[in-house]
Design a protein around this motif. Structure first.
Motif, PDB file in Angstrom:
ATOM      1  N   ASP A  77       0.848  -1.192   0.000  1.00 39.94           N
ATOM      2  CA  ASP A  77       0.000   0.000   0.000  1.00 39.94           C
ATOM      3  C   ASP A  77       0.881   1.238   0.000  1.00 39.94           C
ATOM      4  O   ASP A  77       1.875   1.295   0.729  1.00 39.94           O
ATOM      5  CB  ASP A  77      -0.874   0.059   1.260  1.00 39.94           C
ATOM      6  N   GLY A  78       0.517   2.219  -0.786  1.00 38.32           N
ATOM      7  CA  GLY A  78       1.131   3.537  -0.741  1.00 38.32           C
ATOM      8  C   GLY A  78       0.075   4.528  -0.325  1.00 38.32           C
ATOM      9  O   GLY A  78      -1.068   4.460  -0.789  1.00 38.32           O
ATOM     10  N   ILE A  79       0.417   5.422   0.593  1.00 33.36           N
ATOM     11  CA  ILE A  79      -0.536   6.409   1.073  1.00 33.36           C
ATOM     12  C   ILE A  79       0.162   7.771   1.090  1.00 33.36           C
ATOM     13  O   ILE A  79       1.280   7.883   1.588  1.00 33.36           O
ATOM     14  CB  ILE A  79      -1.039   6.082   2.500  1.00 33.36           C
ATOM     15  N   MET A  80      -0.490   8.771   0.531  1.00 34.07           N
ATOM     16  CA  MET A  80       0.056  10.120   0.603  1.00 34.07           C
ATOM     17  C   MET A  80      -1.039  11.169   0.536  1.00 34.07           C
ATOM     18  O   MET A  80      -2.145  10.897   0.067  1.00 34.07           O
ATOM     19  CB  MET A  80       1.123  10.410  -0.441  1.00 34.07           C
ATOM     20  N   ALA A  81      -0.694  12.358   1.023  1.00 32.85           N
ATOM     21  CA  ALA A  81      -1.598  13.501   0.917  1.00 32.85           C
ATOM     22  C   ALA A  81      -1.619  13.954  -0.534  1.00 32.85           C
ATOM     23  O   ALA A  81      -0.607  13.902  -1.220  1.00 32.85           O
ATOM     24  CB  ALA A  81      -1.120  14.621   1.830  1.00 32.85           C
ATOM     25  N   PHE A  82      -2.784  14.398  -1.001  1.00 31.58           N
ATOM     26  CA  PHE A  82      -2.864  14.810  -2.403  1.00 31.58           C
ATOM     27  C   PHE A  82      -2.913  16.321  -2.578  1.00 31.58           C
ATOM     28  O   PHE A  82      -2.823  16.820  -3.695  1.00 31.58           O
ATOM     29  CB  PHE A  82      -4.022  14.138  -3.133  1.00 31.58           C
ATOM     30  N   GLY A  83      -3.014  17.063  -1.481  1.00 30.51           N
ATOM     31  CA  GLY A  83      -2.983  18.525  -1.573  1.00 30.51           C
ATOM     32  C   GLY A  83      -4.028  19.063  -2.528  1.00 30.51           C
ATOM     33  O   GLY A  83      -5.177  18.639  -2.527  1.00 30.51           O
ATOM     34  N   SER A  84      -3.615  19.988  -3.396  1.00 33.65           N
ATOM     35  CA  SER A  84      -4.554  20.598  -4.339  1.00 33.65           C
ATOM     36  C   SER A  84      -4.683  19.802  -5.632  1.00 33.65           C
ATOM     37  O   SER A  84      -5.481  20.144  -6.496  1.00 33.65           O
ATOM     38  CB  SER A  84      -4.121  22.030  -4.659  1.00 33.65           C
ATOM     39  N   ASP A  85      -3.898  18.724  -5.770  1.00 35.91           N
ATOM     40  CA  ASP A  85      -3.992  17.874  -6.957  1.00 35.91           C
ATOM     41  C   ASP A  85      -5.186  16.930  -6.854  1.00 35.91           C
ATOM     42  O   ASP A  85      -5.688  16.663  -5.764  1.00 35.91           O
ATOM     43  CB  ASP A  85      -2.720  17.031  -7.126  1.00 35.91           C
ATOM     44  N   SER A  86      -5.598  16.402  -7.969  1.00 42.18           N
ATOM     45  CA  SER A  86      -6.661  15.405  -7.986  1.00 42.18           C
ATOM     46  C   SER A  86      -6.148  14.123  -7.333  1.00 42.18           C
ATOM     47  O   SER A  86      -5.048  13.666  -7.652  1.00 42.18           O
ATOM     48  CB  SER A  86      -7.070  15.116  -9.437  1.00 42.18           C
ATOM     49  N   PRO A  87      -6.939  13.505  -6.426  1.00 39.06           N
ATOM     50  CA  PRO A  87      -6.492  12.246  -5.837  1.00 39.06           C
ATOM     51  C   PRO A  87      -6.277  11.163  -6.897  1.00 39.06           C
ATOM     52  O   PRO A  87      -5.412  10.304  -6.745  1.00 39.06           O
ATOM     53  CB  PRO A  87      -7.593  11.863  -4.853  1.00 39.06           C
ATOM     54  N   SER A  88      -7.023  11.227  -7.991  1.00 38.38           N
ATOM     55  CA  SER A  88      -6.850  10.259  -9.067  1.00 38.38           C
ATOM     56  C   SER A  88      -5.487  10.414  -9.728  1.00 38.38           C
ATOM     57  O   SER A  88      -4.794   9.427  -9.990  1.00 38.38           O
ATOM     58  CB  SER A  88      -7.959  10.418 -10.112  1.00 38.38           C
ATOM     59  N   VAL A  89      -5.081  11.644  -9.979  1.00 38.63           N
ATOM     60  CA  VAL A  89      -3.785  11.901 -10.611  1.00 38.63           C
ATOM     61  C   VAL A  89      -2.653  11.464  -9.677  1.00 38.63           C
ATOM     62  O   VAL A  89      -1.704  10.795 -10.092  1.00 38.63           O
ATOM     63  CB  VAL A  89      -3.648  13.397 -10.994  1.00 38.63           C
ATOM     64  N   VAL A  90      -2.758  11.825  -8.405  1.00 43.67           N
ATOM     65  CA  VAL A  90      -1.731  11.436  -7.429  1.00 43.67           C
ATOM     66  C   VAL A  90      -1.697   9.913  -7.305  1.00 43.67           C
ATOM     67  O   VAL A  90      -0.626   9.307  -7.243  1.00 43.67           O
ATOM     68  CB  VAL A  90      -1.988  12.115  -6.065  1.00 43.67           C
ATOM     69  N   GLY A  91      -2.870   9.289  -7.302  1.00 36.96           N
ATOM     70  CA  GLY A  91      -2.933   7.833  -7.221  1.00 36.96           C
ATOM     71  C   GLY A  91      -2.249   7.155  -8.393  1.00 36.96           C
ATOM     72  O   GLY A  91      -1.571   6.136  -8.227  1.00 36.96           O
TER      73      GLY A  91
END
Length: 168
Positions: A77-91
């Motif tokens: 599992d990888g977990i991170m804050a996505f800030g102002s980016d889309s969670p989909s893009v960060v994912g």
């Protein structure tokens, strides 16, 4: 007592996960998920993000050619804050980094032999193969969430002596 071959493989994955950083020049990864690496940890505090959690899962085994062939599933599992980016893009960035980190042919899993000989010699890796079986975002973050999680499943094949999980 010494560690089992399975445990040695799990330790290799924990060590490998710590390399998931974008601080190299040029950066090998897009994310810094390797900042914190945990084993089978259910809860992660937001102050511990970004992070990677390694989950050794059940395995199957069969006897073949006078040895036991084990097929262990590892979930990462990888977990991170996505800030102002889309969670989909960060994912998607996280997914790419996890696949690259754990399945890249550039990952030399050989072990340095403990001998006084020169030049350095290597022993074969504990795991025969590491195969990506799938992954991605299982659940998108709810409104107001600050982090996104991605997981991958890997099939790790390794061999031991029949009835002796400590010996290959």
């Amino acid at each position: 007592m010494a560690d089992t071959i399975r445990e040695l493989i799990i330790q290799e994955f924990l060590t490998r996960a710590a390399l998931l950083r974008n601080t190299a020049s040029p950066p090998a990864y897009v994310t810094d998920m390797g900042d914190n690496v945990f084993r089978s940890r259910v809860r992660v505090d937001p102050s511990e993000l970004p992070c990677v959690v390694i989950w050794p899962m059940a395995e199957e085994a069969e006897n073949a050619h006078g040895m036991s062939r084990h097929r262990m599933t590892l979930r990462v599992d990888g977990i991170m804050a996505f800030g102002s980016d889309s969670p989909s893009v960060v994912g998607e960035r996280m997914l790419g980094d996890l696949i690259s980190c754990f399945t890249s042919p550039k990952w030399d899993r050989r072990r340095i032999a403990t001998s006084p000989e020169s030049p350095v010699t290597y022993e074969e890796p504990y795991a025969e193969s590491v195969v990506y079986q799938g992954g991605g975002i299982e659940e998108f973050p709810e409104e107001g969430s600050v982090s996104v999680g991605v997981q991958i499943r890997l099939m790790v094949t390794y061999w031991t002596a029949i009835g002796d999980p400590y010996t290959q």
